[in-house]
Design a protein around this motif. Structure first.
Motif, short mmCIF file in Angstrom:
data_model
loop_
_atom_site.label_atom_id
_atom_site.label_comp_id
_atom_site.label_asym_id
_atom_site.label_seq_id
_atom_site.Cartn_x
_atom_site.Cartn_y
_atom_site.Cartn_z
N ASN A 116 29.27 77.71 30.45
CA ASN A 116 28.24 77.58 31.48
C ASN A 116 26.85 77.96 30.99
O ASN A 116 25.85 77.43 31.48
CB ASN A 116 28.61 78.37 32.74
N VAL A 117 26.76 78.87 30.02
CA VAL A 117 25.45 79.19 29.45
C VAL A 117 25.35 78.72 28.01
O VAL A 117 24.29 78.80 27.40
CB VAL A 117 25.16 80.71 29.52
N GLY A 118 26.44 78.24 27.44
CA GLY A 118 26.43 77.76 26.06
C GLY A 118 26.67 78.88 25.06
O GLY A 118 26.56 80.07 25.39
N ASP A 119 27.01 78.49 23.83
CA ASP A 119 27.29 79.47 22.79
C ASP A 119 27.12 78.79 21.43
O ASP A 119 27.48 77.61 21.28
CB ASP A 119 28.74 79.98 22.93
N PRO A 120 26.57 79.50 20.44
CA PRO A 120 26.41 78.90 19.10
C PRO A 120 27.71 78.38 18.50
O PRO A 120 27.69 77.51 17.63
CB PRO A 120 25.83 80.06 18.28
N VAL A 121 28.85 78.91 18.95
CA VAL A 121 30.14 78.41 18.47
C VAL A 121 30.23 76.90 18.67
O VAL A 121 30.67 76.15 17.79
CB VAL A 121 31.30 79.12 19.20
N TYR A 122 29.80 76.43 19.84
CA TYR A 122 29.92 75.01 20.15
C TYR A 122 28.91 74.17 19.38
O TYR A 122 29.18 73.00 19.06
CB TYR A 122 29.78 74.79 21.66
N LEU A 123 27.76 74.73 19.07
CA LEU A 123 26.81 74.03 18.21
C LEU A 123 27.42 73.80 16.83
O LEU A 123 27.35 72.69 16.28
CB LEU A 123 25.51 74.84 18.09
N ASN A 124 28.06 74.82 16.28
CA ASN A 124 28.67 74.71 14.97
C ASN A 124 29.84 73.72 14.98
O ASN A 124 30.00 72.90 14.06
CB ASN A 124 29.15 76.08 14.48
N LEU A 125 30.67 73.79 16.00
CA LEU A 125 31.83 72.89 16.08
C LEU A 125 31.40 71.44 16.25
O LEU A 125 31.92 70.55 15.57
CB LEU A 125 32.74 73.31 17.24
N SER A 126 30.45 71.19 17.14
CA SER A 126 30.04 69.82 17.41
C SER A 126 29.24 69.22 16.27
O SER A 126 29.22 68.00 16.09
CB SER A 126 29.23 69.75 18.72
N ALA A 127 28.58 70.07 15.47
CA ALA A 127 27.83 69.58 14.31
C ALA A 127 28.74 69.24 13.15
O ALA A 127 28.32 68.56 12.21
CB ALA A 127 26.79 70.62 13.88
N ALA A 128 30.00 69.70 13.20
CA ALA A 128 30.93 69.49 12.09
C ALA A 128 31.75 68.22 12.23
O ALA A 128 32.58 67.91 11.36
CB ALA A 128 31.86 70.69 11.97
N VAL A 129 31.57 67.48 13.34
CA VAL A 129 32.34 66.26 13.58
C VAL A 129 31.40 65.11 13.87
O VAL A 129 30.19 65.29 14.09
CB VAL A 129 33.32 66.46 14.77
N ALA A 130 31.94 63.89 13.87
CA ALA A 130 31.12 62.70 14.12
C ALA A 130 30.65 62.67 15.57
O ALA A 130 31.36 63.10 16.49
CB ALA A 130 31.92 61.45 13.78
N TYR A 131 29.45 62.17 15.78
CA TYR A 131 28.91 62.03 17.14
C TYR A 131 28.02 60.80 17.20
O TYR A 131 27.59 60.31 16.15
CB TYR A 131 28.15 63.31 17.55
N PRO A 132 27.76 60.23 18.39
CA PRO A 132 28.16 60.73 19.71
C PRO A 132 29.66 60.53 19.96
O PRO A 132 30.25 59.54 19.53
CB PRO A 132 27.32 59.89 20.68
N ALA A 133 30.22 61.48 20.67
CA ALA A 133 31.65 61.47 20.97
C ALA A 133 31.91 62.48 22.07
O ALA A 133 31.03 63.27 22.43
CB ALA A 133 32.47 61.80 19.73
N LEU A 134 33.12 62.45 22.60
CA LEU A 134 33.60 63.51 23.49
C LEU A 134 34.33 64.51 22.62
O LEU A 134 35.33 64.18 21.99
CB LEU A 134 34.53 62.94 24.56
N ASN A 135 33.84 65.73 22.55
CA ASN A 135 34.47 66.81 21.79
C ASN A 135 35.36 67.63 22.71
O ASN A 135 34.90 68.13 23.73
CB ASN A 135 33.43 67.71 21.14
N VAL A 136 36.62 67.77 22.34
CA VAL A 136 37.55 68.61 23.07
C VAL A 136 37.90 69.80 22.19
O VAL A 136 38.57 69.65 21.17
CB VAL A 136 38.83 67.84 23.47
#
Length: 270
Positions: A116-136
């Motif tokens: 709900n407020v975000g976290d750098p963990v998700y920035l790192n995870l989403s930057a490590a995979v192809a995008y645009p996409a739905l990241n689960v």
């Protein structure tokens, strides 16, 4: 991080070129009367991501299944996600969206932070995979330990940010027994599809206060828990699982034409 899809519904005015103005306010806090106090001197970065999709009734959605912090090493959990993803794809296929799923294991906390407020963990995870996409992002659990899943926005950002994920708790979806059977596999599949629906731009058809509804015209307006569960409970975007008279969960996989229209307009669907 805030994301906007435009046009987001099949009855919205098309974007046919030209100049568009976006007005925004950066708030530093909420006043007692509910108004926002603007944050003076702060800057806002706008990122535009566009799609050349010419068929807004169908498309392909890339989905990154990200096992975080060793969660994927649990063979039962991995098999459950794979089975649930097949069912997840079946639900989306009804509104013309084909899922292309990719599995990846990444370092991170097995107890996922709240989105709900975000976290750098998700920035790192989403930057490590192809995008645009739905990241689960699949963890053993989500902080606070009460959520089946949580989406990082309605809609979610199609580029790496501190919210660019749908978080899923394997522990909560497995239920009291801690193992997956036919019922909990269906719940996991519907969690993936429901939170993914949020990420693609869908709100709950009704909030659990039973006074706030989505902005679509082909989802009915109801009144109170019994009426809403009877008329909207089978919709994928109902806010909570519903049990039948025997105590079993009902299937919640329904999507209306307008809900499908919103999802097909998400920039990662092409």
């Amino acid at each position: 991080v805030t994301s906007v899809s435009t046009p987001s519904r099949d009855f919205d005015t098309p974007v046919n070129g030209g100049t568009f103005t976006i007005a925004t306010t950066v708030a530093s806090g909420v006043n007692d009367d509910g108004s926002f106090s603007p944050a003076v001197g702060e800057s806002v970065v706008f990122t535009t991501v566009s799609s050349r999709d010419k068929d807004l009734s169908s498309g392909i959605l890339p989905v990154n299944l990200i096992y975080v912090g060793g969660t994927g090493a649990n063979a039962e959990y991995r098999a459950a996600v794979q089975a649930a993803t097949t069912r997840f794809a079946e639900i989306y296929r009804k509104i013309g969206i084909e899922i292309q799923a990719t599995e990846v294991d990444l370092d991170g906390p097995a107890i996922l932070p709240l989105l709900n407020v975000g976290d750098p963990v998700y920035l790192n995870l989403s930057a490590a995979v192809a995008y645009p996409a739905l990241n689960v992002c699949i963890g053993y659990d989500i902080q606070e330990g009460i959520l089946l899943g949580e989406a990082g926005g309605i809609p979610g950002a199609p580029i790496p940010t501190v919210k660019s994920c749908v978080a899923v708790s394997m522990l909560t979806n497995a239920g009291p027994t801690g193992t997956f059977d036919a019922s909990t596999l269906e719940l996991l599949a519907e969690t993936l599809a429901h939170e993914g629906g949020h990420y693609l731009g869908l709100f709950h058809v009704v909030e659990s206060s039973y006074v706030t509804f989505d902005t679509l015209t082909d989802t009915v307006v109801c009144s109170g828990s019994a009426d809403c569960e009877a008329n909207l409970g089978a919709n994928l975007m109902f806010p909570y699982p519903v049990r039948d008279g025997a105590g079993a969960y009902i299937t919640q996989d329904g999507l209306t034409a307008q809900q499908g229209g919103v999802m097909n307009r998400y920039v990662a669907v092409s």
